[in-house]
Write an enzyme that holds these catalytic residues in place. Structure first.
Site, PDB file in Angstrom:
ATOM      1  N   LYS A 192     -61.028  54.492 -95.745  1.00 51.62           N
ATOM      2  CA  LYS A 192     -60.685  54.981 -97.079  1.00 51.62           C
ATOM      3  C   LYS A 192     -59.586  54.140 -97.717  1.00 51.62           C
ATOM      4  O   LYS A 192     -59.576  53.967 -98.931  1.00 51.62           O
ATOM      5  CB  LYS A 192     -60.294  56.460 -97.042  1.00 51.62           C
ATOM      6  CG  LYS A 192     -61.482  57.371 -96.805  1.00 51.62           C
ATOM      7  CD  LYS A 192     -61.221  58.815 -97.184  1.00 51.62           C
ATOM      8  CE  LYS A 192     -62.504  59.634 -96.987  1.00 51.62           C
ATOM      9  NZ  LYS A 192     -62.273  61.079 -97.045  1.00 51.62           N
ATOM     10  N   LYS A 217     -74.451  55.534 -92.070  1.00 58.14           N
ATOM     11  CA  LYS A 217     -74.552  56.970 -92.278  1.00 58.14           C
ATOM     12  C   LYS A 217     -74.872  57.286 -93.734  1.00 58.14           C
ATOM     13  O   LYS A 217     -74.352  56.634 -94.631  1.00 58.14           O
ATOM     14  CB  LYS A 217     -73.203  57.585 -91.888  1.00 58.14           C
ATOM     15  CG  LYS A 217     -73.053  59.056 -92.114  1.00 58.14           C
ATOM     16  CD  LYS A 217     -71.632  59.510 -91.849  1.00 58.14           C
ATOM     17  CE  LYS A 217     -70.916  59.711 -93.163  1.00 58.14           C
ATOM     18  NZ  LYS A 217     -69.829  60.703 -93.126  1.00 58.14           N
ATOM     19  N   LYS A 246     -72.101  60.610 -99.251  1.00 61.43           N
ATOM     20  CA  LYS A 246     -72.125  60.973-100.668  1.00 61.43           C
ATOM     21  C   LYS A 246     -71.456  59.921-101.530  1.00 61.43           C
ATOM     22  O   LYS A 246     -71.709  59.837-102.717  1.00 61.43           O
ATOM     23  CB  LYS A 246     -71.519  62.355-100.888  1.00 61.43           C
ATOM     24  CG  LYS A 246     -70.105  62.539-100.359  1.00 61.43           C
ATOM     25  CD  LYS A 246     -69.656  63.960-100.663  1.00 61.43           C
ATOM     26  CE  LYS A 246     -68.745  64.570 -99.631  1.00 61.43           C
ATOM     27  NZ  LYS A 246     -67.616  63.782 -99.149  1.00 61.43           N
TER      28      LYS A 246
END
Ligand code: ATP
Ligand code: LTN
Length: 332
Positions: free
Chosen positions: A114, A196, A199
């Site tokens: 992140k 993966k 979203k």
């Protein structure tokens, strides 16, 4: 009567949940609610570690609750609540911060990812994310934490922090265990099955959102990458694309992988991808309808949240007060 074990999980409020979130999280919860005393939170405090539009955050908080309910989580059986409604989360997080090392947090995979993706906003909250998660879990004397594999490290660190605290003082926290589901623990991107399904993926065509209508779902599955050869066989190493689709099909139809393979013996990739798309769309449509119906009944949703916050606070405050006593906070 034997006491039931405590189960805790949470999801960040957002509108763009994927079938990965559904399978990796919410769907398992509906099965587990009969066997455990469950707490399901809407993690809005985790959400603000990346910048949010306030009106959207408010709205997605309610729509997340509506989704939990639409998926069949029963408010009579489970405590559903919003994280910020229970101040004990922030309070315990602060205490646990003093039992957590900066180096440990810097090594967390999600933090590193992140920070790379949000280089302009590497805030302390982002780094502290796992400690807040530890506070979530430990406040409820949780036995099991159902999560996807991507959260493994965070559950591990929660255990470490709990053990550290227990060793320094005396047994205070239950040491939680992560619970990974066997099939469908990890759903991958339709266009890049080495990744993966997420979203926040750059290309939305590899991702099935829970809000996608039937046509969109079918279109995305039609475009899903398959592998060389033509056999529809589960082999994640050699056939990551096909295996991912088989996993999705098996989860959405309730069939085993072997049964799923048998359904497509001798069939081509085209038929296969269409069938997977239909299986998914058939499950999503009724959930979408029920979610919309619930969202129109705001007073009902708020009632669920109010009662959830009360029940959660009662348990959470009991743990917090023990912690405060042990560390020497003067109590009135
Ligand atoms: P992001 O990629 O934006 O960090 P995400 O899509 O991974 O988000 P989270 O909010 O991190 O979603 O995850 C919510 C829950 O859903 C977690 O329990 C996570 O493990 C699970 N989950 C998310 N994506 C998948 C996936 N592709 N397969 C299985 N489980 C998943
Ligand atoms: N970080 C988790 C959401 C989450 C959580 C938790 C999961 C917040 N607190 C406590 C399990 C237990 C996520 O994004 N998947």
């Amino acid at each position: 009567m034997e006491e039931r074990k405590i189960l805790y999980s949470a999801i960040q409020p957002t509108n763009n949940l994927t079938i990965g979130n559904l399978i990796g999280a919410i769907k398992n919860w509906t099965n587990l609610q009969n066997d455990y005393d469950c707490y399901f939170a809407i993690a809005n405090m985790h959400a603000i570690t990346v910048r949010q539009v306030p009106a959207d955050l408010r709205q997605t908080t309610l729509s997340m609750l509506a989704l939990y309910l639409a998926c069949g989580i029963d408010p009579e059986k489970c405590v559903m609540y919003v994280q910020s409604h229970v101040p004990a989360h922030a309070e315990l997080c602060w205490v646990l911060n003093t039992f957590t090392y900066v180096g440990e947090m810097e090594r967390m995979t999600q933090f590193k990812d992140k920070s790379a993706r949000h280089a302009e906003n590497i805030n302390m909250g982002l780094m502290d994310y796992p400690v807040l998660m530890a506070a979530d879990i430990l406040l409820y004397q949780t036995d099991v934490v159902p999560v996807g594999l991507d959260q493994r490290q965070h559950v591990e660190i929660s255990r470490d922090i709990a053990q550290r605290f227990n060793n320094i003082y005396s047994p205070t926290f239950k040491i939680p265990e992560a619970l990974y589901m066997k099939v469908g623990a990890k759903i991958n991107d339709l266009l890049d099955p080495s990744k993966k399904m997420s979203k926040s993926a750059e290309n939305p065509n590899g991702v099935i959102y829970l809000s996608d209508d039937k046509d969109t779902v079918i279109r995305k599955f039609k475009r899903a990458v398959t592998d060389s050869g033509s056999e529809i066989k589960y082999d994640p190493e050699a056939k990551p694309g096909v295996s991912n689709l088989l996993t999705i099909y098996s989860v959405f139809t309730g069939k085993t992988i072997a049964e799923a393979e048998a359904d497509f013996a001798g069939k081509g990739y085209g038929d296969f991808k269409l069938a997977v798309g239909e299986a998914v769309a058939d499950k999503l449509t009724p959930i979408q309808k029920e979610q919309a119906r619930l969202l129109a009944d705001k007073s009902y949703l708020e009632g669920v949240l109010r009662s959830g916050a009360e029940r959660a606070s009662r348990t959470a405050n009991r743990t917090l007060s023990k912690v405060y006593k042990k560390i020497g906070f003067y109590q009135l």
